[in-house]
Design an enzyme around this catalytic site. Structure first.
Site, PDB file in Angstrom:
ATOM      1  N   GLU A 275     -10.024   9.757  73.821  1.00  0.00           N
ATOM      2  CA  GLU A 275      -9.620   8.506  74.446  1.00  0.00           C
ATOM      3  C   GLU A 275      -8.602   7.769  73.572  1.00  0.00           C
ATOM      4  OE1 GLU A 275     -12.435   5.146  76.460  1.00  0.00           O
ATOM      5  OE2 GLU A 275     -12.751   5.506  74.333  1.00  0.00           O
TER       6      GLU A 275
ATOM      7  N   ASP B  23     -21.493  -4.148  80.682  1.00  0.00           N
ATOM      8  CA  ASP B  23     -21.343  -2.742  81.017  1.00  0.00           C
ATOM      9  C   ASP B  23     -22.465  -1.923  80.385  1.00  0.00           C
ATOM     10  OD1 ASP B  23     -19.850  -0.769  82.362  1.00  0.00           O
ATOM     11  OD2 ASP B  23     -19.093  -0.063  80.442  1.00  0.00           O
TER      12      ASP B  23
ATOM     13  N   ALA C 265     -23.682   7.390  78.724  1.00  0.00           N
ATOM     14  CA  ALA C 265     -23.599   7.342  77.274  1.00  0.00           C
ATOM     15  C   ALA C 265     -25.039   7.317  76.766  1.00  0.00           C
ATOM     16  CB  ALA C 265     -22.815   6.127  76.804  1.00  0.00           C
ATOM     17  N   ARG C 266     -25.744   6.206  77.034  1.00  0.00           N
ATOM     18  CA  ARG C 266     -27.098   6.049  76.486  1.00  0.00           C
ATOM     19  C   ARG C 266     -28.100   7.105  76.974  1.00  0.00           C
ATOM     20  NH1 ARG C 266     -27.736  -0.107  77.849  1.00  0.00           N
ATOM     21  NH2 ARG C 266     -26.538   0.641  79.631  1.00  0.00           N
TER      22      ARG C 266
ATOM     23  N   ASP D 138     -57.206   7.166  68.643  1.00  0.00           N
ATOM     24  CA  ASP D 138     -56.886   5.736  68.632  1.00  0.00           C
ATOM     25  C   ASP D 138     -58.100   4.907  69.016  1.00  0.00           C
ATOM     26  OD1 ASP D 138     -54.003   4.104  68.541  1.00  0.00           O
ATOM     27  OD2 ASP D 138     -55.664   3.008  69.494  1.00  0.00           O
TER      28      ASP D 138
ATOM     29  N   TYR E 227     -13.241   6.320  70.986  1.00  0.00           N
ATOM     30  CA  TYR E 227     -11.851   5.876  71.053  1.00  0.00           C
ATOM     31  C   TYR E 227     -11.033   6.353  69.847  1.00  0.00           C
ATOM     32  CZ  TYR E 227     -13.248   2.028  67.855  1.00  0.00           C
ATOM     33  OH  TYR E 227     -13.722   1.303  66.794  1.00  0.00           O
TER      34      TYR E 227
ATOM     35  N   TYR F  40      -8.502  -4.381  76.289  1.00  0.00           N
ATOM     36  CA  TYR F  40      -7.614  -3.868  75.255  1.00  0.00           C
ATOM     37  C   TYR F  40      -6.162  -3.896  75.752  1.00  0.00           C
ATOM     38  CZ  TYR F  40     -12.051  -2.680  73.173  1.00  0.00           C
ATOM     39  OH  TYR F  40     -13.310  -2.753  72.654  1.00  0.00           O
TER      40      TYR F  40
HETATM   41  P1  ADP Z   1     -46.728   2.294  64.599  1.00  0.00           P
HETATM   42  O1  ADP Z   1     -45.608   1.504  65.165  1.00  0.00           O
HETATM   43  O2  ADP Z   1     -46.590   2.540  63.139  1.00  0.00           O
HETATM   44  O3  ADP Z   1     -46.969   3.531  65.391  1.00  0.00           O
HETATM   45  P2  ADP Z   1     -48.712   0.614  65.943  1.00  0.00           P
HETATM   46  O4  ADP Z   1     -49.231  -0.667  65.412  1.00  0.00           O
HETATM   47  O5  ADP Z   1     -47.830   0.567  67.120  1.00  0.00           O
HETATM   48  O6  ADP Z   1     -48.056   1.381  64.730  1.00  0.00           O
HETATM   49  O7  ADP Z   1     -49.938   1.540  66.334  1.00  0.00           O
HETATM   50  C1  ADP Z   1     -51.034   1.719  65.473  1.00  0.00           C
HETATM   51  C2  ADP Z   1     -52.208   2.243  66.286  1.00  0.00           C
HETATM   52  O8  ADP Z   1     -53.247   2.614  65.402  1.00  0.00           O
HETATM   53  C3  ADP Z   1     -52.818   1.221  67.242  1.00  0.00           C
HETATM   54  O9  ADP Z   1     -52.843   1.756  68.542  1.00  0.00           O
HETATM   55  C4  ADP Z   1     -54.245   1.011  66.722  1.00  0.00           C
HETATM   56  O10 ADP Z   1     -55.184   0.847  67.775  1.00  0.00           O
HETATM   57  C5  ADP Z   1     -54.498   2.314  65.985  1.00  0.00           C
HETATM   58  N1  ADP Z   1     -55.494   2.193  64.913  1.00  0.00           N
HETATM   59  C6  ADP Z   1     -55.449   1.373  63.843  1.00  0.00           C
HETATM   60  N2  ADP Z   1     -56.513   1.553  63.062  1.00  0.00           N
HETATM   61  C7  ADP Z   1     -57.244   2.529  63.632  1.00  0.00           C
HETATM   62  C8  ADP Z   1     -58.479   3.178  63.293  1.00  0.00           C
HETATM   63  N3  ADP Z   1     -59.143   2.840  62.215  1.00  0.00           N
HETATM   64  N4  ADP Z   1     -58.945   4.137  64.122  1.00  0.00           N
HETATM   65  C9  ADP Z   1     -58.258   4.481  65.244  1.00  0.00           C
HETATM   66  N5  ADP Z   1     -57.104   3.903  65.600  1.00  0.00           N
HETATM   67  C10 ADP Z   1     -56.597   2.941  64.814  1.00  0.00           C
END
Ligand code: ADP
Length: 682
Positions: free
Chosen positions: A103, A263, A317-318, A416, A60, A174
């Protein structure tokens, strides 16, 4: 290759003297850049044109001195200097063959005027709704003429700055809507009374603007239909006849619903296209092109909407912030690559609170100029042979591994402990109403799957020893955090007596349940976690009490436009909200504390969920750094800690940090962000 069913989205659309190259249209929305950060604005909007949005608008533009919005940032068009600043944006949009829109705006009685100290003006002298202790004064006929000539001056400046589409902003309560509204406008003269009289101000303004620039520019207006929450004084029964009256003066109708929180409704409370039951009615009143929004990211849905004839353009927008390249991806048939908006409204929170837009999904949003980040391109690493181990596949780890792989590192391993990617999103997306946040994980999972230089290894919890022996040249620890069950009170740093070991969000989401029917959820976090847990338990039949030291439940949700809806929603679910309460102790049958006025407070409950604070899981990082000798011998050249493991915070910031490190990892010291470019007013 484009799916032929989507070809309709790429048809050109004539609007007055101009032609949009396709039906993708980024509607005006705030960014925090306005005309004050001209290079940031130009880069932010230019990238959208590059990504295929056929129409791209800035936010705007207050036209008069008594439409002063400071400290909010607007695309002010007061004089040639502002026009020079905004010309950079028009040029950036034109470079990609798109049309640029601006706008023209006057807030009337909702104008802030705190910095300018101008008196607020309105059709009638009534208490200004959102400014306590102050009323607007009734506009004289001379004021009306002055404001109208300000609109004309703004339109000329906009045209001369290169804008193709000039809006006369009518929606959202507005000044134009205030004139239309019998609730705001109780004038006795020719600008008040009948609908024709109340419409006079808007129609005259449109006509004057059209006379001034209509041969060179398309004239658009933004209007709003009632929506669930209604527009004070202008119901759909009056808006449709108004549209008919305005039709000869308008080349494009931009349609929205009543209030901004509705909205721009979050995915928590509003499905995609929720506005349509209202906005689709506009077609009855005009055959001129119509644009409307609906947080659309699905091209099938978009094509169906255009085919229905209800809209001519897909407004966004988003979704355009989350994926500036959404149209191009549809054109190229790369639908799986669309980075879908989650509807979290972190963009709005950031723009409103910090005057700099950002996005939970797209870490490059708002960083196009100052960091030089492109949403689709990254620089190749000069040294791709280095192998990288990313430990933790939460938002930070996924984003970091993905960006490193895109930069061409030969071998990136993302490991992980759990079987499913997503970190905290694994359970966040299962909280009631937060399912769309799962798009953060899903998009990254799909992108990771498409790259052969990144290996995702799940179900493997690494120890510090295993990390040392893994054989990686670079180690990035994104090991996240957990909710504390210590029972300390973050505000006072004092222990809540006998609360240690109480339930936490993660334990509830892992399946543990309160020991009895009545449960208190104690929230010192102030955002989505405690309300989510409370709603989950209430849905299972528990008698839930949400207790918080804050003066309202989930104050952060006010920034995402959800606050009042969230509190109403919890209320409707039977969840009792106890605000201004600091807990001091817990027994087997109760929790007790004091109110913000110092009175003692007690509640009989069977169990307690602590949503007090999160603790970084940085044990591996500490262990690696503790033995410098062993670290050196392991051959690991660099160790980095990112995301919640550094400091637990919003998902958007964890993703940003993962992205930043991956972009800057070749710098001499990537630990600290590289300096950003400064943008100065022209
Ligand atoms: P961020 O938001 O910083 O990404 P999260 O808590 O969402 O952190 O994610 C951290 C991830 O790390 C989790 O999925 C957890 O399972 C994984 N994690 C933590 N410690 C270990 C480890 N020692 N080995 C493998 N994965 C790990």
């Amino acid at each position: 290759m484009m799916d032929p069913r989507h070809a309709i989205l790429f048809e050109p659309v004539a609007i007055g003297p101009k032609t949009l190259p396709n039906r993708f249209y980024q509607v005006p929305h705030a960014s925090g850049f306005g005309s004050a950060k001209p290079l940031t604005q130009a880069a932010f909007r230019g990238i959208k044109a590059e990504g295929g949005w056929g129409g791209v608008c800035v936010e705007y533009a207050p036209v008069s001195a008594d439409a002063d919005e400071e400290p909010h940032v607007a695309a002010y068009l007061r004089d040639d200097r502002d026009a020079t600043a905004l010309r950079l944006t028009a040029d950036a949009i034109h470079e990609h063959g798109s049309l640029a829109g601006m706008e023209l705006y006057h807030g009337g009685n909702s104008s802030k005027n705190v910095a300018s100290r101008h008196t607020r003006i309105a059709p009638s002298a009534r208490t200004a709704e959102i400014h306590w202790g102050s009323a607007a004064r009734e506009m004289s006929v001379a004021d009306i003429a002055r404001i109208q000539s300000d609109f004309v001056r703004g339109a000329r400046l906009g045209r001369d700055a290169g804008f193709d589409i000039i809006y006369v902003y009518g929606a959202h309560g507005y000044l134009l809507t205030q004139f239309l509204s019998a609730w705001h406008n109780v004038r006795q003269d020719s600008y008040g009374g009948t609908l024709a009289n109340r419409a006079r101000f808007a129609l005259e303004t449109l006509e004057l603007v059209r006379d001034a620039v209509g041969a060179d520019c398309a004239i658009a207006t933004r209007i709003c239909l009632d929506g669930r929450q209604g527009v004070k004084g202008v119901r759909v029964e009056e808006m449709l006849p108004f549209i008919q009256m305005a039709e000869p003066l308008v080349d494009l109708f931009d349609v929205t619903v009543g209030s901004w929180p509705e909205d721009s409704g979050t995915s928590r409370y509003f499905p995609e296209g929720h506005q349509l039951s209202w906005t689709s009615q506009v077609r009855q009143a005009t055959s001129k092109p119509i644009v409307g929004v609906g947080r659309y990211t699905n091209p099938d849905q978009m094509a169906a909407l255009i085919s229905s004839g209800e809209f001519d353009l897909i407004g966004a927008a988003r979704p355009a912030i989350a994926d500036p390249f959404l149209p191009r991806k549809i054109a190229e048939g790369r639908l799986a690559d669309i980075r879908e908006c989650t509807g979290s409204n972190v963009c709005i929170l950031k723009e409103e609170d910090f005057r700099h837009v950002g996005c939970i999904q797209n870490p490059t949003a708002g960083e196009e100029f100052r960091r030089g980040w492109h949403p689709e391109r990254v620089d190749p690493t000069p040294d791709p042979q280095r192998s990288v181990l990313v430990v933790g596949a939460g938002p930070a780890g996924m984003e970091c591994a993905l960006t490193l792989a895109r930069r061409g590192f030969d071998a990136v391993h993302l490991v992980d402990a759990e079987d499913e990617l997503g970190g905290r999103l694994r359970w966040t997306r299962r909280l009631p109403t937060l399912g769309d946040w799962g798009r953060i994980t899903d998009w990254r999972r799909t992108q990771l799957d498409g790259l052969d230089n990144v290996q995702v290894i799940t179900g493997r919890r690494l120890t510090a020893d295993e990390v040392l022996e893994y054989g990686a040249d670079i180690v990035i620890l994104a090991t996240g955090s957990h909710w504390s069950s210590e029972g300390t009170q973050p505000g006072t740093r004092k222990v809540i007596t006998d609360a240690a070991g109480s339930l936490t969000p993660e334990r509830v989401m892992a399946g543990e349940r309160p020991s009895g029917q009545r449960v208190a959820v104690y929230d010192c976090d102030g955002y989505y976690v405690a309300p989510g847990i409370a709603e989950l338990l209430a849905g299972e039949g528990y008698d839930v009490h949400l207790v918080t030291p804050e003066s309202v439940v989930s104050p952060m949700s006010d920034g995402t436009l959800e606050g009042p809806m969230l509190r109403q929603h919890l209320h409707d679910l039977g969840i009792q909200q106890h605000t201004g309460v600091t807990l001091r102790s817990r027994t087997a049958q109760s929790v007790a504390g004091e109110t913000s006025f110092g009175d003692t407070w007690e509640l009989a409950v069977d169990d307690l969920v602590l949503v007090t604070h999160q603790v970084p899981d940085d044990g591996i990082h500490r262990a690696l750094l503790a033995d410098a000798d062993r670290l050196r011998k392991s051959g690991i050249g660099a160790v980095h800690l990112i995301g919640d493991a550094v400091s637990p915070r919003w998902i958007s910031e964890a993703i940003f940090e993962g992205h930043r490190l991956a972009r800057e990892i070749d710098l001499a010291d990537p630990t600290f962000p590289a300096p950003v470019r400064r943008d100065l007013p022209v």
